[in-house]
Write an enzyme that holds these catalytic residues in place. Structure first.
Site, short mmCIF file in Angstrom:
data_model
loop_
_atom_site.label_atom_id
_atom_site.label_comp_id
_atom_site.label_asym_id
_atom_site.label_seq_id
_atom_site.Cartn_x
_atom_site.Cartn_y
_atom_site.Cartn_z
N HIS A 35 0.86 -1.20 0.00
CA HIS A 35 0.00 0.00 0.00
C HIS A 35 0.89 1.24 0.00
O HIS A 35 1.28 1.76 1.05
CB HIS A 35 -0.91 -0.01 1.24
CG HIS A 35 -2.05 0.95 1.16
ND1 HIS A 35 -3.37 0.57 1.19
CD2 HIS A 35 -2.09 2.30 1.05
CE1 HIS A 35 -4.17 1.62 1.11
NE2 HIS A 35 -3.39 2.70 1.02
N HIS A 37 1.15 4.84 -2.41
CA HIS A 37 0.56 5.63 -3.49
C HIS A 37 1.65 6.32 -4.31
O HIS A 37 2.49 7.03 -3.75
CB HIS A 37 -0.40 6.68 -2.93
CG HIS A 37 -1.67 6.10 -2.38
ND1 HIS A 37 -2.82 6.01 -3.12
CD2 HIS A 37 -1.96 5.59 -1.16
CE1 HIS A 37 -3.78 5.47 -2.39
NE2 HIS A 37 -3.29 5.20 -1.19
N ASP A 39 1.33 8.86 -6.32
CA ASP A 39 1.22 10.32 -6.22
C ASP A 39 1.41 10.82 -4.80
O ASP A 39 1.31 12.02 -4.54
CB ASP A 39 -0.11 10.81 -6.79
CG ASP A 39 -1.31 10.08 -6.20
OD1 ASP A 39 -1.12 9.13 -5.42
OD2 ASP A 39 -2.46 10.45 -6.52
N GLY A 196 -10.05 7.38 -2.33
CA GLY A 196 -10.69 8.68 -2.20
C GLY A 196 -11.62 8.69 -1.00
O GLY A 196 -11.45 7.92 -0.05
N HIS A 223 -9.83 0.27 -0.39
CA HIS A 223 -9.67 1.12 0.79
C HIS A 223 -10.92 0.98 1.66
O HIS A 223 -12.03 1.28 1.21
CB HIS A 223 -9.52 2.59 0.38
CG HIS A 223 -8.14 2.99 -0.03
ND1 HIS A 223 -7.58 2.59 -1.22
CD2 HIS A 223 -7.20 3.75 0.60
CE1 HIS A 223 -6.35 3.12 -1.33
NE2 HIS A 223 -6.09 3.81 -0.23
N GLU A 226 -10.79 2.97 7.12
CA GLU A 226 -9.90 4.10 7.41
C GLU A 226 -10.75 5.29 7.84
O GLU A 226 -10.71 5.71 9.00
CB GLU A 226 -9.05 4.45 6.20
CG GLU A 226 -8.07 5.59 6.45
CD GLU A 226 -7.38 6.08 5.18
OE1 GLU A 226 -6.33 6.74 5.31
OE2 GLU A 226 -7.89 5.84 4.08
N ASP A 321 1.75 3.98 2.85
CA ASP A 321 0.67 4.80 2.34
C ASP A 321 1.22 5.91 1.45
O ASP A 321 1.24 5.77 0.24
CB ASP A 321 -0.18 5.37 3.48
CG ASP A 321 -1.57 5.79 3.03
OD1 ASP A 321 -1.97 5.42 1.90
OD2 ASP A 321 -2.28 6.45 3.81
#
Length: 386
Positions: A35, A37, A39, A196, A223, A226, A321
């Site tokens: 996990h 990202h 970006d 998102g 996801h 969370e 993350d």
């Protein structure tokens, strides 16, 4: 370990070791990150250079100050505020050259941290502002990944990296992105994700997507757990048929913690917690990020549910993350668990092996990661600690 199923309790031959001697050797440990990202892992200097090239204004004008800004903005305790930091990184990732550069640097940074297997997740639909098509975005990222793997190999570092193609929950392009992911199976894409705003955008918005992915035998991580709680995890598992859960820490809300008549700790699992544990569905836990976004009631790494969940034999994996926003790395996450939560070398080996068995590659490839890359590295460190 040669057991083909993720299981808690990996034990090396010697004594479980914790403390400063272990901390010094953490950078040399082999790591698996599921996990992370794309970006959310840019180098600050790269953000500056790419922003200058496209005329995008930034809140700071040198790399150190920009790194500080990202971390401070992400430390709000709000997932919504945390996600706003991506406005800047996504803005500078709108050309094939930029995507390829970011992907290449991500691979090199992970390899330098000892990562031997990584999955980079990102949302192609967010990178179309300057005319790229969806296929062109995937191909640009893969070009960068391939270049990074080759350069890492030239440095003597072994790493394998797959793309996790993500659909943004609020944009309702789920089926289009699922089609894209399946089309690029075998060409770098290893799985599908939705990300998102979790609360208010559950998996049941587009049930046909999950049927399509299942019919195509395509791996899914979602996801969940969370920014929303147990019902979100339930939908991810039962409707989305998720093979893994992104974060998943709020599964603790389906566990009652107390003590038995002798005063010993006692945990009573609800039906969903039992389901997740019984099926050993990997939880992609990101401790530092979770503290930033307020994903749990914990305020310290020592209080974070990851330790309790691991002790209860959930299939816990450790992840970063967003390395830029959280100013973290796999070594940093491991170090904090050792120094603040008392984790041992065995604990670190356990979550790494579990992650390797949860990777979105075939069984024989998982076994090779565990047997050829992970366990030998841990045994070497164990020998150095004796």
């Amino acid at each position: 370990m040669t057991d083909p199923a993720p299981t808690a309790g990996t034990r090396l031959a010697g004594t479980a070791t914790s403390g400063s001697a272990l901390v010094d050797l953490i950078p040399s440990l082999p790591k698996v990150v599921l996990h992370d990202h794309l970006d959310g892992g840019l180098r600050p200097q790269t953000v500056l250079e790419l922003a200058d090239a496209v005329g995008h204004p930034l809140p700071a004008q040198d790399a150190d100050a920009l790194a500080d800004w990202f971390q401070q903005a992400a430390d709000s305790g709000s997932l919504v505020r945390y996600l706003e930091t991506f406005d800047h990184t996504i803005a500078v990732m709108q050309t094939p050259e930029a995507l390829a550069r970011v992907a290449k640097e991500a691979v090199l940074d992970l390899a330098a941290d000892g990562v031997v297997y990584a999955e980079q997740r990102w949302a192609p639909e967010q990178h179309l502002q300057r005319g790229m098509s969806l296929p062109e975005t995937v191909e640009a990222v893969q070009a960068g990944i391939d270049a990074g793997i080759a350069e890492a190999a030239a440095r003597g570092q072994v790493i394998r990296v797959g793309q996790l193609v993500t659909a943004m929950r609020h944009a309702d392009r789920w089926r289009e992105i699922a089609d894209l992911a399946v089309a690029y199976r075998g060409a770098g894409v290893v799985g599908f994700d939705i990300a998102g705003a979790e609360d208010g955008f559950p998996p049941d918005r587009h049930l046909e997507v999950w049927h399509f992915l299942a019919e195509n035998d395509f791996p899914v991580t979602i996801h969940a757990g969370e920014a929303a709680g147990v019902p979100s995890i339930a939908q991810a598992v039962h409707l989305g048929q998720a093979d893994r859960i992104g974060h998943g820490v709020r599964i603790v809300e389906d566990i009652a913690f107390g003590t038995d008549s002798d005063g010993s700790p006692l945990a009573t699992l609800g039906s969903l917690a039992h389901w997740v544990r019984d099926h050993q569905i990997p939880l992609e836990v990101c401790p530092v990020s979770n503290l930033q976004t307020g994903a749990t009631e914990a305020r310290t790494i020592a209080e974070h549910p990851i330790t309790r969940l691991k002790e209860l034999d959930f299939a816990v994996t450790l992840n970063t993350d967003n390395r830029l926003m959280s100013r973290t790395s796999m070594s940093h996450e491991m170090t904090r668990l050792v120094t603040e939560a008392g984790w041992t070398l065995d604990d670190l080996a356990d979550v790494t092996v579990t992650a390797a068995w949860g990777a979105f590659v075939h069984h024989d490839e998982r076994r090779a990661i565990v047997d050829d890359l992970v366990l030998p590295g841990y045994q070497t460190v164990e020998g150095a600690l004796r």
